[in-house]
Design an enzyme around this catalytic site. Sequence first.
Site, PDB file in Angstrom:
ATOM      1  N   SER A 199       0.789  -1.238   0.000  1.00 27.17           N
ATOM      2  CA  SER A 199       0.000   0.000   0.000  1.00 27.17           C
ATOM      3  C   SER A 199       0.816   1.280   0.000  1.00 27.17           C
ATOM      4  O   SER A 199       0.240   2.364  -0.121  1.00 27.17           O
ATOM      5  CB  SER A 199      -0.958   0.014   1.207  1.00 27.17           C
ATOM      6  OG  SER A 199      -2.117  -0.728   0.923  1.00 27.17           O
ATOM      7  N   LYS A 202       0.227   3.821  -2.738  1.00 32.14           N
ATOM      8  CA  LYS A 202      -0.740   4.918  -2.682  1.00 32.14           C
ATOM      9  C   LYS A 202      -0.059   6.282  -2.616  1.00 32.14           C
ATOM     10  O   LYS A 202      -0.675   7.295  -2.972  1.00 32.14           O
ATOM     11  CB  LYS A 202      -1.675   4.732  -1.483  1.00 32.14           C
ATOM     12  CG  LYS A 202      -2.604   3.532  -1.595  1.00 32.14           C
ATOM     13  CD  LYS A 202      -3.552   3.452  -0.401  1.00 32.14           C
ATOM     14  CE  LYS A 202      -4.546   2.297  -0.546  1.00 32.14           C
ATOM     15  NZ  LYS A 202      -3.930   0.984  -0.341  1.00 32.14           N
ATOM     16  N   SER A 376      -5.864   4.007   4.183  1.00 29.82           N
ATOM     17  CA  SER A 376      -5.445   3.044   3.166  1.00 29.82           C
ATOM     18  C   SER A 376      -6.649   2.555   2.376  1.00 29.82           C
ATOM     19  O   SER A 376      -6.909   1.355   2.238  1.00 29.82           O
ATOM     20  CB  SER A 376      -4.712   1.851   3.806  1.00 29.82           C
ATOM     21  OG  SER A 376      -3.897   1.194   2.867  1.00 29.82           O
TER      22      SER A 376
END
Length: 538
Positions: A199, A202, A376
């Site tokens: 993640s 991102k 997230s």
Amino acid sequence: MVVPELRPWRAAGPHVARIADAVRPRLARAAETVRPRLARVAEAVGPRSARPDRPGSPRVPRPKTWQFTATAATAGLALAAGVVTAAGPWDSAGQRTAERDRAVALEAARGADHGGGRAHAGTPPHGSQAAPPAVPVLTGLDGTAATVRSAPGGEALGTVLDPLLGDPALGSRSAAVVDVATGERLHATGSGKALVPASTTKIATAVAALSAMGADHRITTRAVYEPDTEEVVLVGGGDPTLTAREDAGELASLRDLAERTAAALAKRGVREVTLSYDTTLYEGATLHPIGVNPNIAAVTPLMVDEARTDGSTSGPAPRVADPAADAARRFGELLGEHGVKTTPPGPSKATTRASTLAAVSSPPLAALVERMLTHSDNDLAEALARHTALATGESADFAGAGAAITARLEQLGLSTKGADIKDGSGLDRRDKLTADLLTDLLVKAGDPTHPELRPALTGLPVAGFTGTLAGRYTDGAAGVVRAKTGTLTGVNTLAGTVVDKDGRLLAFAFLANGTTDPTAAQSALDKAATALAECGCR
């Protein structure tokens, strides 16, 4: 500048009090650092105007000559708050509204918002008393020498970090530490090696989207009318935060859209329509390569409340199989409440003859990016990746989104050597990023010449306080580490910013692949970030 007394904050609970105690010395040093700069900027900016809350409100000019990065926040720097609020997505206390609200939620629930918690984490509270935000350490990023002390030395940093990053729990790893004010690389361990980022992808999505569309961009959902067929088409604009909740807050409301659509139809004397929905904004497959998974809904430009079926607002959740059809069905029900009879909805495409009946818009992109990073949010990440593709002429599918993000980063002057971006969320295990690129992204977001990128820093979870770091760092570095987490099976990553004990803002990226014990790997990464916070390292 006087650093405020922190004792009254203890009324907010021991969690906030511990954060205040941990960072108060750094706040004092940072206050002395930024005092002369604040005076100059306050004089230049003048009285602070209120930020517009709704689409169509007058825009507040944003000064571009000076910017702050807030690594955590407090009402204590009131002068800074006046300046920063005019310059970015902060509230009147100089802090992100989401972070202040999250403080209340955490005090009430005593829990985190990631990994399946069902306390409606991320939902702003509605009480009259908001808990104080995390304590800020504001570090100027205008490139002047007015810092507390020089950056840490590379050799000394290596002495501290190498044993921690050499923990066997981290498997194959890479790391980089950079001085944000100067861009100088202070430490590197295999920093050019491309690994699965999970993640932390991102961060790349955030920077690319902000660069392509600007921090004020909003995503619009429309209801249009086809006069030839008396058909109402709900046109998906790609806003996964569109909500059907009664209290929508700042989010675009499906209820408002239905009410305004019904009123527009009444003016035409129309009380019965064929209802359709248009999802043609996106191309390609709607199923993420990870497959059916509670961490993400089908990727479609039309959904309500991220297609969640359990009332949650973040974290894994059961999802409806066809988010677009579900959104249209709920829209039809809401139209019925306003006296408009509809057929069961089906897919269609709005024609050029269609006229807009009503439209609702998302919060600004700055707020969407912050939400994506703090919680997230995979659905929002994939939406922003596709909007980046649309804004740059790429196809609005997984391949086009990855290509658009990569191209946008290169246009910012960032090296993407070794990078391979397959999605916007980092759920795809084929993604590859380097520690060098992740730290470069964070430094670019702090560049005073790119104020539009600042939400990529302000949205990072705060250690021991918000989002995916809410339950971590309770025994060290709480409030002074901001970082995006990344977790897949065998993958643990962490990338963000930290203010060291001398008030220097550092960007770091730690990537570990081939981990076999996620708890041990996470602990090792947290220890490394904590060591940076505690390090003078000279």
